[in-house]
Design a protein around this motif. Sequence first.
Motif, PDB file in Angstrom:
ATOM      1  N   SER A 138     -29.069  73.178 -39.524  1.00 46.63           N
ATOM      2  CA  SER A 138     -27.667  73.386 -39.853  1.00 46.63           C
ATOM      3  C   SER A 138     -27.263  74.790 -39.425  1.00 46.63           C
ATOM      4  N   ARG A 139     -26.014  74.951 -39.014  1.00 48.38           N
ATOM      5  CA  ARG A 139     -25.517  76.287 -38.659  1.00 48.38           C
ATOM      6  C   ARG A 139     -25.571  77.226 -39.857  1.00 48.38           C
ATOM      7  N   GLU A 140     -25.654  76.661 -41.052  1.00 48.16           N
ATOM      8  CA  GLU A 140     -25.724  77.467 -42.262  1.00 48.16           C
ATOM      9  C   GLU A 140     -27.156  77.827 -42.642  1.00 48.16           C
ATOM     10  N   ALA A 141     -28.131  77.282 -41.936  1.00 49.93           N
ATOM     11  CA  ALA A 141     -29.531  77.580 -42.228  1.00 49.93           C
ATOM     12  C   ALA A 141     -29.875  79.008 -41.823  1.00 49.93           C
ATOM     13  N   LYS A 142     -30.866  79.570 -42.487  1.00 48.02           N
ATOM     14  CA  LYS A 142     -31.337  80.910 -42.145  1.00 48.02           C
ATOM     15  C   LYS A 142     -32.861  80.945 -42.180  1.00 48.02           C
ATOM     16  N   PHE A 143     -33.401  81.810 -41.344  1.00 49.23           N
ATOM     17  CA  PHE A 143     -34.849  81.899 -41.172  1.00 49.23           C
ATOM     18  C   PHE A 143     -35.299  83.346 -41.353  1.00 49.23           C
ATOM     19  N   ALA A 144     -36.514  83.522 -41.872  1.00 48.46           N
ATOM     20  CA  ALA A 144     -37.032  84.882 -42.016  1.00 48.46           C
ATOM     21  C   ALA A 144     -38.530  84.855 -42.252  1.00 48.46           C
ATOM     22  N   THR A 145     -39.172  85.933 -41.840  1.00 51.09           N
ATOM     23  CA  THR A 145     -40.559  86.215 -42.225  1.00 51.09           C
ATOM     24  C   THR A 145     -40.494  87.532 -42.991  1.00 51.09           C
ATOM     25  N   LYS A 193     -31.828  73.458 -31.669  1.00 52.24           N
ATOM     26  CA  LYS A 193     -30.368  73.384 -31.706  1.00 52.24           C
ATOM     27  C   LYS A 193     -29.857  73.656 -33.112  1.00 52.24           C
ATOM     28  N   ALA A 194     -28.707  74.324 -33.192  1.00 52.24           N
ATOM     29  CA  ALA A 194     -27.998  74.505 -34.461  1.00 52.24           C
ATOM     30  C   ALA A 194     -26.748  73.640 -34.419  1.00 52.24           C
ATOM     31  N   VAL A 195     -26.555  72.814 -35.450  1.00 52.60           N
ATOM     32  CA  VAL A 195     -25.417  71.902 -35.476  1.00 52.60           C
ATOM     33  C   VAL A 195     -24.663  72.051 -36.798  1.00 52.60           C
ATOM     34  N   GLU A 196     -23.535  71.400 -36.896  1.00 53.86           N
ATOM     35  CA  GLU A 196     -22.760  71.444 -38.131  1.00 53.86           C
ATOM     36  C   GLU A 196     -23.573  70.831 -39.272  1.00 53.86           C
ATOM     37  N   PRO A 197     -23.387  71.333 -40.492  1.00 57.19           N
ATOM     38  CA  PRO A 197     -24.188  70.861 -41.624  1.00 57.19           C
ATOM     39  C   PRO A 197     -24.245  69.345 -41.778  1.00 57.19           C
TER      40      PRO A 197
END
Length: 272
Positions: A138-145, A193-197
């Motif tokens: 989702s475009r609202e997703a976030k990633f981190a280490t 790919k980032a897509v709409e939620p």
Amino acid sequence: MSKAAKSQEEAPLVLREEEGAVALLSLNRPKARNALSIALMEALLAQIEAVGADPAIKAVVLRAEGPAFSAGHDLKEMTARRADEDRGRAFFSETMQLCARMMQAVVNCPKPVIAEVHGIATAAGCQLVASCDLAIASREAKFATPGVNIGLFCSTPMVALSRNVARKHAMEMLLLGEMVTAERAAEIGLINKAVEPGEVHSEAMHMAKIIASKSGLTLAIGKRAFYEQVEKTLPEAYDYAAEVMVRNMLARDAEEGINAFIEKRAPVWEDR
């Protein structure tokens, strides 16, 4: 214990559904943001091995219940073991070894695995996304280490991360520990790919169904060959890949697929 609490405790930690030849596996610790406890990792490992051995399954979609994909290791579970005589050393070792087995099971699964990501995927959760063959978010997703922020460098997530993105991008995530947007994750190769939620599941299933229309044998050969060759030197990779191609050419499905192409008809796969 209340009925609701008991129901939550007894609920499967990984849910399995099927849509045709696609298996959907859902992490199911929503209240804990799908933190990777020992029990959850054992459950996911078992399910990955099960779908890998199921001849009716050709692709896997890995998703999650609740507001997050996965917040990484269960730090509360790990911290509680500091009271052990060895200050938790044995338990920490067990946790990391099990995590490594689970991540490698995803990579070694003969069926392509697609991560379907919403919310956050941090630390070992980000590692899980990186371990999958494909990832839609989702475009609202976030990633981190973000381990560096709490004095615990994300050394094991680094293994999967550094095999997906360029070194400087990996080091940026590891050293800064900051959240990365889905768009940025796609730019650096962490996801496809980032897509709409509202489109995440349909996009993941679209890819899964295309994959599931192929020969299961060919998919298994190709996935294994990809990960084998990428660790070799260039001459070694070509020698290995050439031998794989020869063996693949002798398979029934390759003969059928080539004949179908020549005869301008749809192939009929037997996965052999």
